[in-house]
Every structure is written in structure tokens, then in C-alpha cells.
Motif scaffolding. Structure first.
Motif, short mmCIF file in Angstrom:
data_model
loop_
_atom_site.label_atom_id
_atom_site.label_comp_id
_atom_site.label_asym_id
_atom_site.label_seq_id
_atom_site.Cartn_x
_atom_site.Cartn_y
_atom_site.Cartn_z
N LEU A 139 -56.24 -4.42 45.87
CA LEU A 139 -55.36 -4.70 44.76
C LEU A 139 -54.96 -6.17 44.90
O LEU A 139 -54.24 -6.53 45.84
N PHE A 140 -55.41 -7.01 43.99
CA PHE A 140 -55.28 -8.47 44.18
C PHE A 140 -54.61 -9.09 42.96
O PHE A 140 -54.93 -8.74 41.81
N GLN A 141 -53.67 -10.02 43.24
CA GLN A 141 -52.99 -10.77 42.18
C GLN A 141 -53.19 -12.26 42.40
O GLN A 141 -53.18 -12.73 43.54
N ASP A 142 -53.32 -12.99 41.32
CA ASP A 142 -53.52 -14.43 41.43
C ASP A 142 -52.99 -15.09 40.16
O ASP A 142 -52.68 -14.43 39.16
N TYR A 143 -52.89 -16.39 40.21
CA TYR A 143 -52.50 -17.17 39.03
C TYR A 143 -53.14 -18.54 39.14
O TYR A 143 -53.68 -18.93 40.18
N MET A 144 -53.11 -19.28 38.05
CA MET A 144 -53.71 -20.61 38.01
C MET A 144 -52.62 -21.65 38.24
O MET A 144 -51.69 -21.74 37.43
N PRO A 145 -52.70 -22.42 39.34
CA PRO A 145 -51.65 -23.40 39.63
C PRO A 145 -51.40 -24.37 38.48
O PRO A 145 -50.26 -24.75 38.22
N ASN A 146 -52.47 -24.77 37.80
CA ASN A 146 -52.31 -25.72 36.69
C ASN A 146 -51.96 -25.04 35.38
O ASN A 146 -51.64 -25.70 34.40
N LEU A 147 -52.05 -23.70 35.36
CA LEU A 147 -51.70 -22.93 34.17
C LEU A 147 -50.97 -21.66 34.64
O LEU A 147 -51.51 -20.56 34.61
N PRO A 148 -49.72 -21.81 35.13
CA PRO A 148 -49.00 -20.68 35.76
C PRO A 148 -48.73 -19.53 34.79
O PRO A 148 -48.41 -18.44 35.24
N ASN A 149 -48.85 -19.77 33.48
CA ASN A 149 -48.67 -18.68 32.52
C ASN A 149 -49.77 -17.63 32.62
O ASN A 149 -49.57 -16.49 32.22
N MET A 150 -50.94 -17.99 33.13
CA MET A 150 -52.09 -17.08 33.19
C MET A 150 -52.13 -16.37 34.53
O MET A 150 -52.21 -17.00 35.58
N LYS A 151 -52.06 -15.04 34.48
CA LYS A 151 -52.08 -14.21 35.69
C LYS A 151 -53.37 -13.39 35.72
O LYS A 151 -53.94 -13.04 34.69
N LEU A 152 -53.79 -13.07 36.93
CA LEU A 152 -54.99 -12.26 37.15
C LEU A 152 -54.63 -11.07 38.02
O LEU A 152 -53.96 -11.22 39.04
N TYR A 153 -55.09 -9.88 37.62
CA TYR A 153 -54.87 -8.66 38.39
C TYR A 153 -56.22 -7.96 38.54
O TYR A 153 -56.90 -7.69 37.55
N LEU A 154 -56.57 -7.65 39.78
CA LEU A 154 -57.88 -7.06 40.08
C LEU A 154 -57.69 -5.80 40.91
O LEU A 154 -56.95 -5.79 41.90
N ASN A 155 -58.37 -4.73 40.50
CA ASN A 155 -58.30 -3.45 41.19
C ASN A 155 -59.72 -3.01 41.53
O ASN A 155 -60.51 -2.71 40.63
N LEU A 156 -60.07 -3.01 42.83
CA LEU A 156 -61.41 -2.64 43.28
C LEU A 156 -61.32 -1.39 44.15
O LEU A 156 -60.47 -1.32 45.05
N VAL A 157 -62.21 -0.43 43.91
CA VAL A 157 -62.26 0.80 44.70
C VAL A 157 -63.70 1.13 45.02
O VAL A 157 -64.57 1.10 44.13
N TYR A 158 -63.96 1.45 46.29
CA TYR A 158 -65.27 1.95 46.70
C TYR A 158 -65.06 3.20 47.55
O TYR A 158 -64.30 3.19 48.52
N ASN A 159 -65.71 4.30 47.16
CA ASN A 159 -65.69 5.53 47.93
C ASN A 159 -67.12 6.00 48.15
O ASN A 159 -67.95 5.92 47.23
N THR A 160 -67.42 6.49 49.34
CA THR A 160 -68.71 7.14 49.52
C THR A 160 -68.71 8.46 48.75
O THR A 160 -67.67 9.00 48.41
N GLY A 161 -69.90 8.99 48.49
CA GLY A 161 -70.06 10.10 47.58
C GLY A 161 -69.45 11.41 48.07
O GLY A 161 -69.52 11.75 49.25
N LEU A 162 -68.87 12.14 47.14
CA LEU A 162 -68.35 13.47 47.42
C LEU A 162 -69.49 14.49 47.44
O LEU A 162 -70.56 14.25 46.87
N PRO A 163 -69.27 15.67 48.04
CA PRO A 163 -70.25 16.75 47.90
C PRO A 163 -70.46 17.09 46.42
O PRO A 163 -69.52 17.05 45.63
N GLY A 164 -71.70 17.43 46.06
CA GLY A 164 -72.03 17.62 44.65
C GLY A 164 -71.74 19.00 44.11
O GLY A 164 -72.01 19.26 42.94
#
Length: 808
Positions: free
Chosen positions: A686-711
Motif C-alpha cells: 500500500l503506497f502513497q506518493d505525491y509530486m514535490p513540484n505539484l503537491p496537489n497531485m497524489k498517488l495511491y497504489l494497492n498491489l496484492v500477490y497471492n499464490t493460488g488457492l485450491p481449485g
């Protein structure tokens, strides 16, 4: 919980600049209270206890810093600040009381949930980024924790237990979780080894507190997926306050991205209100109400799923007729009164009523073709089925109705002894559950003109060479009518103390729960009254080291007395004597606060082992759980969770999660096999960032990786025969937000943006890399080879969303 009225805590610390030099004349303020640093950079300020407090640090030549605190009464909290002239803070740096560290609780700020990009917004979307929480369905608010299933998680709002609908079988039918994020003040989560004061489930606790308004406010959000409106206010005499929210959700944008082409527009709406009344310092009354309606009208048209290998590509083509009409209506109301005769004693009475009416009606006819796919580039039939090796039809029918009424009455007490060095909590609760349930559900499968019997009927069938003389029965047939009442009495007692172990701080929390229940109803004559006792203990040590570390060990028995769905077997028949599942927890954890690159970080590591007996095994179809109701298994789960969170980007909070978990079960002594939730490896960012030269612009990133469940396995099949796994779950959701109210304090009075606390325009991309993630398998039988193929049911593809958020 002792009343927060007239109770305070103290915050003190030192303010340094980026060269580690003390900063004089820094203004430290909370509402109308102010303090300032002396020539040594030291400050102190008294703030209210048991409520969210926002401290603001300002200086004429350095960037301001905002910190959010929530402290217990009489706590003296040490907080040191480093200020500079470069980094503009994105959002609050969240600092909480040591109480949560001691209890092993993960705290999540509501602001993190609001900004987190997710196809299913809400508290659960952030929980799924934690190392101990797994889910591979972005359309569901359901989650499993450390090998448990969706039914093994406790959820409280203002100390009141909330429930999920019963008949929902697909995540796309859910629409909204119970919790309204715009009304939330505090979120605490425990993934195991939790205290005796929490109820009788085996996996986790989600403890949510709605906020008490302190002024008028209005929050609105609109997007392609729906919208919400929340209003709050307080009376002139400060005795009354109320917050009310209404939400609307339309999942068409997400569902229409799936492989099955449909005429489909699922809609969901709910209204929630929380009213508070404090006539004096000793009494407090509150009401929590919720009304929701989910309408799910589904008409599938066609579907094609390609699978197999590069050398032998196979496709499943399905043409549908019919439709599904589902409706879920719930009403929930809870009244809570709190009496504090003095600072050391508090008593609470909590009553609640939950009523749900659910219907699940469908008649869907499917004609399927299973065959080879043309992979010749340039061919006019590229990607189409050119040779059919299996042809058949399938008819699914259901007329399922459920009406459930659950009534609770509970008394709790909290007492502090010997200058609050000892805390005693106790409670006793009565619950009455009434279920009226009718199940009429069957499935007929026909392959090349031959009706297929279920595997439980073993009669030779060699048509057309010899006539078939066996019975013609549906492949699956469930018919039952149940009128069931369950009476429960449960309670707990818990003791907590803080002491010294040498020069180290040491906390002990010990307690026990009991739970007695009896099942009765039409046709129930042999039901037995059952009782379980669950002792639990937690030990926490904070060594007197230069490094800020906390060590915690928790153990105990966690029983899960059966709820109605756990009493009902695969054929819909209720077994009133299903035992409580039992889980023995061992949790060892380390909590380490440290600084890196002059920024604050926290690393939490937990190792755990759970030994489970009297396990009620089940099959999992999307989010529908069907129990065998026979307590015929034992199981275990063990793993390691790690979570690093902090300011990876100055002024922001992000986290990285890593978890490994293995869980297996042994049915009737046949040997251990993977449980349906055996999710092995988990990575979440879960990652948050912003642009130093444009502080009005925010970035939010959500990454998930899971190995496979039983089928999973086909209906009536032996789970020991089907041990394949789904493909790994990979998902990335990203959100961009342009905050129009950024640096509002620098705008002149009278500017039109000054009337907004927040005004943001957001753009979201769900499933950024367009990964094909599967939730379950559809099992198709080839009459010629007698093989059954597991056809993956893929979830949503890449979807774009735009939203507007405003707060007055």
C-alpha cells in the motif's frame, strides 16, 4: 470503557530541525489550546483522552506538521518532531497510544481507507493488504485470516456485533459492506491471539468505532460506481450529536468487464445513522441503525473461456437462457447506554436486533460446447472452437427463501483498581436466533443426450448399446424446510495489569469466556445443550533498551459454536448437535519502532501456529460456504507475517506486507490435504506518493500477490481426488487524486475553496495490468473421455473510474 468526559492526557517532546538542532518558538496547537517550544526545543501540552486529537506544529520558516493522537486517560505520551523546509506533508502521521502495541492490535486510519483505490471500497479493501488476510475476489467484502473462512471473523461497530447476509453465494451480489467509511473514527484489527473480551470466533476481530461529531459537517462522493452523502452535527448545548450516511452502489461497470456477457445492473443502497446523547458526565446513550437493500437481477447471455496449454488449447463456449432474481433486505438497530459513576467504574447495556429477508430465485439453462481452439494466425476462425469434443446442457433451478431474526442483550463492566494499575472487564450476553428457511435447489446435467447421475449413484450406464434401467435423478438436488431457534448465553471475565520485570515494562492480560447454546425447532427432538469454556492469555514485554522494541506472546482456546449455516449440511438438513469448532492459538510477535533516513518506521513480525479440532469441513463456491455439519476433521495452520510501514516518502505512510501460511485438514483419518483457504504466499503493498513540484497531485497504489488457492471439486465429489490449484492472484489498483484544497491556509479569506475542508477529483484504474484472476472452477464433463475439466471463472478485467469527493 471509562467515560472520556473531563479526562486528559499529556503530550511532550522535543522539536529538532534536519540538522538535529532544537527549534525554538514552534507553535504546538490543538483547537484553542496552544503551547510553544523553548530554547531547547521542548514542549508539552494537555489534550483530551479517549478521543482523536489533531496536533499542529507550525513555524515561520519550516513546513507545518500534523499528527493525530488518541491517548488513554492520564497517559504521558512522548512524541519528538523533526521539521524541515522541504517536504510538504501529504496527510496525518498517525501516532497511537502504546495500548495497541501492548495488545498486538493493528490500527488503520480512516483516511487510508478513503484514499485506497479498490473495486470494493471500504475497510476490507485495506485489510486485504495485510500479511495475515487473504482474498482473491475483488467484488467481495469477505476475507479469510490465517487459514480460516469468511464465517470465522468477528466484526464490531461501537462494541455491537454485526452480521453478514446468509444466502449470498457470489461476491458480485454483495455491493456494500456494513461499515460506512465516512462515519468511522477508529479501526482496530487483530489476526489472532485476541483477548477474552471479544466473542466466539476462531480467526480474527475487526473492532470499529464510529465518531461523535463535534461540529456540522457534510461529505459527498460521486463516481461511475455510485455515490454517498454523509451529514453530521451537534446541538447547541453539546448534549446531542448525530451522523447519518446514505450510500448507493451500481456494480455494472465491474461486472460487465467479466467474460460472461449479460443483461445486468445490480444495485445496492443503505442508510446508516448513529445518534448520541450525553445528559451529564455520568450517562451516555447512543443508537446505531442501518437499513439496506441489495437487488441482483442477472440475465447471462454468452461466455467463452480459453484454457488448456499452448499445444492443446481448449475453449468452453456457453449459451444461456433464463435469469436470476435475488433480493437481500436487512434492518439493524442497536441501543447502547453507558454509566460512569466515577473515573474507575463504567457499566454498559447493549441491546440489538438484526432482521434479514433474503430470496434467491433462478432458472438458468446453459448449452455448452467444449472443444479445440483455432490458434492459426491469419485464420478467419482464429480464437474460435473448430472441433467440439464435448456437448451438453445444464439447467440450474432455485427457489430459496430465508427469514432470520437475531436479538441480543448484553451487560458489560470495566473497573480500574489501585491507581489504574489493574483493569477488570466482564460481560454477560443473551442471544435469541430465529431462522425460517426453505431450500429448493437442483441441477440437471445432460451430455450428448444422456442424463448424468451424481457420483453417489454408481449404476453402470453404457448407452446406447444397452438401455439404462437406473433412476433418473438430478445431478444435484437439495430440498429442505427448516424452522430453527437457537438460544445462547455467553460471557467473559478478564484481568489486565501493568508491572515491572527488572527494568522492563511487563503487561499481563488473562481471561476466559463461556458459551452455552441449545438448538430447537420443528422436527428437532434430540438436541443437546452444549457449553464450552475458552481461557486466553497475553504477555507483553518492553525491554529497557535503546531500541524501541515490544515482544508479545499470546495463547488460548478459541471456540466457534455453530451458527445456523454451520448446522446445515450439504443436503440442507439441520444437525442440532454440531459441536463447536476449537482452535488452540500460539502467537509470538515483535514490534520494532526505528528511524531510517530520519523518518519513522515500524516493523511488526508475527509467527503463529493453530491446532484445530472438531473441524466442520466445507466446500467453497465463490463466497458461498456449504458445511458438512459433522465435525469429522482435525486441522492445523502455521505461518509467518511481516509488515513494514512508515514514511517511505516524507510526509506519507505506506506499508509492505509479506506472509507465508500453510493450512491442511484430515477428514476421517484419511490424511492431510489442503484446506480451501490454503493460500501459502502473500505480498501486499500500500503506497502513497505525491509530486514535490505539484503537491496537489497524489498517488495511491494497492498491489496484492497471492499464490493460488485450491481449485475445489465438483458437487458430491471426493475432495481427496481433486487437489489442483487455481493460478496465482495478481492485482494492482492505482488512484490519482488532484486535491483542489491543498494549501488552503495560504489562500485569502473569502476564496471559494475556503469553504471546503477537502475537494478532490480522482481517477482510478482497477486491475492495472489486466491480469486474469480466477475465483473458482466450473466443472464440465466430457462424455467421450469421461474426464471432468476445471474451467476457471475469471474475475474483472481492467476498469477505469472517475470520482469527485467534497467535504464541508
Amino acid at each position: 470503557m471509562v467515560s472520556a468526559q473531563n479526562q486528559t492526557a499529556k503530550v511532550a517532546g522535543v522539536v529538532l530541525d534536519e540538522n538535529n538542532q532544537p527549534v525554538e518558538n514552534v507553535n504546538v496547537s490543538y483547537q484553542t489550546k496552544t503551547s510553544s517550544t523553548d530554547k531547547n526545543g521542548f514542549y508539552q501540552i494537555v489534550v483530551p483522552a479517549n478521543q482523536k486529537v489533531v496536533l499542529v506544529f507550525t513555524h515561520t520558516s519550516l513546513k507545518s506538521i500534523t499528527v493525530t493522537l488518541q491517548l488513554k486517560p492520564n497517559e504521558e505520551f512522548e512524541y519528538h518532531v523533526m521539521m524541515n523546509d522541504k517536504a510538504e506533508q501529504l496527510s496525518d502521521v498517525i501516532i497511537t497510544s502504546n495500548r495497541r502495541r501492548v495488545q498486538g492490535i493493528t490500527s488503520i486510519e480512516p483516511e487510508t481507507i478513503k484514499t485506497n483505490p479498490s473495486a470494493m471500497p471500504g475497510v476490507e479493501s485495506v485489510l486485504k493488504a495485510l500479511p495475515s488476510v487473504n482474498a482473491n475476489n475483488e467484488l467481495s467484502s469477505g476475507y479469510n485470516v490465517r487459514g480460516g473462512n469468511y464465517d470465522e471473523n468477528l466484526v464490531y461497530v461501537n462494541e455491537i456485533e454485526v452480521y453478514r447476509p446468509f444466502l449470498i453465494r457470489s461476491g458480485q451480489q454483495e455491493g456494500l459492506s456494513f461499515t460506512n467509511t465516512d462515519m468511522v473514527q477508529k479501526i482496530d484489527f487483530s489476526a489472532g491471539g485476541f483477548q477474552a473480551k471479544y466473542g466466539d470466533k476462531m480467526s480474527s476481530v475487526l473492532d470499529i468505532t464510529y465518531r461523535k461529531p463535534t461540529k456540522f459537517g457534510l461529505t459527498a462522493e460521486a463516481s461511475f460506481l455510485g455515490g454517498s452523502l454523509t451529514g453530521e452535527g451537534i446541538s447547541k448545548n453539546k448534549k446531542w450529536s448525530a451522523i447519518t450516511g446514505i450510500r448507493y452502489r451500481d456494480n455494472s461497470l465491474l461486472v460487465n468487464s467479466q467474460e460472461t456477457q449479460t443483461n445486468f445492473r445490480p444495485t445496492f443502497v443503505d442508510v446508516q445513522t448513529n445518534v448520541n446523547f450525553s445528559p451529564n458526565d455520568k450517562w451516555h446513550f447512543s443508537f446505531l441503525g442501518n437499513a439496506s437493500q441489495n437487488k441482483y437481477n442477472y440475465q447471462p447471455l454468452t461466455r467463452q473461456t480459453n484454457f488448456g496449454t499452448i499445444d492443446e488449447p481448449i475453449a468452453l463456449q456457453i449459451f444461456y437462457e433464463g435469469q436470476e432474481n435475488d433480493k437481500y433486505q436487512t434492518l439493524f438497530g442497536a441501543f447502547k447506554s453507558s454509566f460512569s459513576p466515577n473515573d474507575n467504574n463504567n457499566y454498559r447495556l447493549i441491546t440489538s436486533v438484526y432482521h434479514t429477508q433474503e430470496q434467491e430465485y433462478f432458472d438458468i439453462f446453459a448449452a455448452y460446447f467444449l472443444g479445440e481452439v483455432d490458434t492459426n494466425i491469419g485464420s478467419e476462425t482464429l480464437g474460435e472452437v473448430t472441433f467440439s469434443q464435448g456437448i451438453g446442457t445444464q439447467l440450474n433451478h432455485a427457489r430459496n427463501d430465508l427469514d432470520a431474526l437475531i436479538v441480543n442483550a448484553e451487560v458489560k463492566g470495566t473497573h480500574f483498581i489501585n491507581l489504574k494499575k489493574h483493569q477488570i472487564d466482564w460481560g454477560i450476553k443473551y442471544t435469541r436466533e430465529n431462522f425460517r428457511d426453505r431450500i429448493v435447489e437442483w441441477e440437471v446435467i445432460d451430455s450428448a443426450g444422456f442424463s448424468i447421475n451424481p457420483p453417489i449413484i454408481d449404476i453402470p450406464n453404457d448407452q446406447p448399446y444397452n438401455p439404462y434401467v437406473g433412476p433418473l435423478v438430478p445431478y444435484q438436488n437439495v430440498r429442505a424446510t427448516n424452522f430453527i431457534d437457537i438460544d445462547r448465553i455467553s460471557g467473559f471475565a478478564q484481568w489486565r495489569t501493568e508491572t515491572k520485570l527488572g527494568n522492563s515494562d511487563f503487561w499481563i492480560t488473562a481471561g476466559a469466556r463461556f458459551h452455552n447454546w441449545t438448538v430447537s425447532g420443528d422436527g428437532i427432538s434430540n438436541a443437546k445443550s452444549q457449553i464450552v469454556v475458552s481461557p486466553r492469555a497475553q504477555f507483553t514485554l518492553k525491554p529497557n533498551w535503546d531500541r524501541d522494541m515490544v515482544f508479545r506472546f499470546a495463547t488460548g482456546l478459541y471456540h466457534q459454536p455453530p451458527f445456523y449455516r454451520e448446522l446445515r449440511d450439504l443436503n440442507g438438513v439441520v444437525n442440532p448437535n454440531v459441536k463447536a469448532q476449537q482452535s488452540l492459538h500460539f502467537v509470538l510477535s515483535n514490534d520494532y519502532n526505528f528511524k531510517m533516513s530520519k523518518r519513522q518506521f515500524k516493523l511488526v513480525t508475527e509467527a503463529y501456529y493453530k491446532s484445530m479440532t472438531d473441524v466442520n469441513t466445507y466446500t467453497l463456491e465463490n463466497v458461498r460456504i456449504r458445511y458438512r455439519a459433522n465435525n469429522n476433521a482435525e486441522a492445523y495452520a502455521y505461518g509467518l507475517d511481516m509488515r513494514l510501514n512508515g514514511e517511505f516518502v516524507p510526509g506519507t505512510e505506506s506499508w509492505l506486507s509479506l506472509g507465508y501460511m500453510k493450512t491442511e485438514e484430515n477428514q476421517d483419518g484419511r490424511g492431510f490435504i489442503a484446506r480451501p483457504t490454503d493460500q501459502r504466499l502473500k505480498v501486499g503493498i500500500l503506497f502513497q506518493d505525491y509530486m514535490p513540484n505539484l503537491p496537489n497531485m497524489k498517488l495511491y497504489l494497492n498491489l496484492v500477490y497471492n499464490t493460488g488457492l485450491p481449485g475445489g471439486s465438483p458437487s458430491y465429489a471426493d475432495a481427496y481426488v481433486y487437489q489442483s490449484r487455481l493460478r496465482d492472484y495478481r492485482r494492482a489498483d492505482v488512484g490519482f487524486s488532484y486535491v483542489l484544497t491543498e494549501r488552503n491556509n495560504e489562500r485569502p479569506n473569502g476564496h471559494w475553496l475556503k469553504r471546503f475542508q477537502d475537494l478532490s477529483l480522482g481517477f482510478e484504474i482497477f486491475n492495472l495490468f489486466n491480469n486474469q484472476n480466477a475465483i473458482t472452477n466450473t466443472w464440465v464433463r466430457d462424455v467421450y473421455t469421461k474426464n471432468q475439466y476445471g474451467i476457471p471463472n475469471y474475475m474483472t478485467t481492467r476498469v477505469f473510474n472517475v470520482k469527485l469527493t467534497a467535504k464541508l
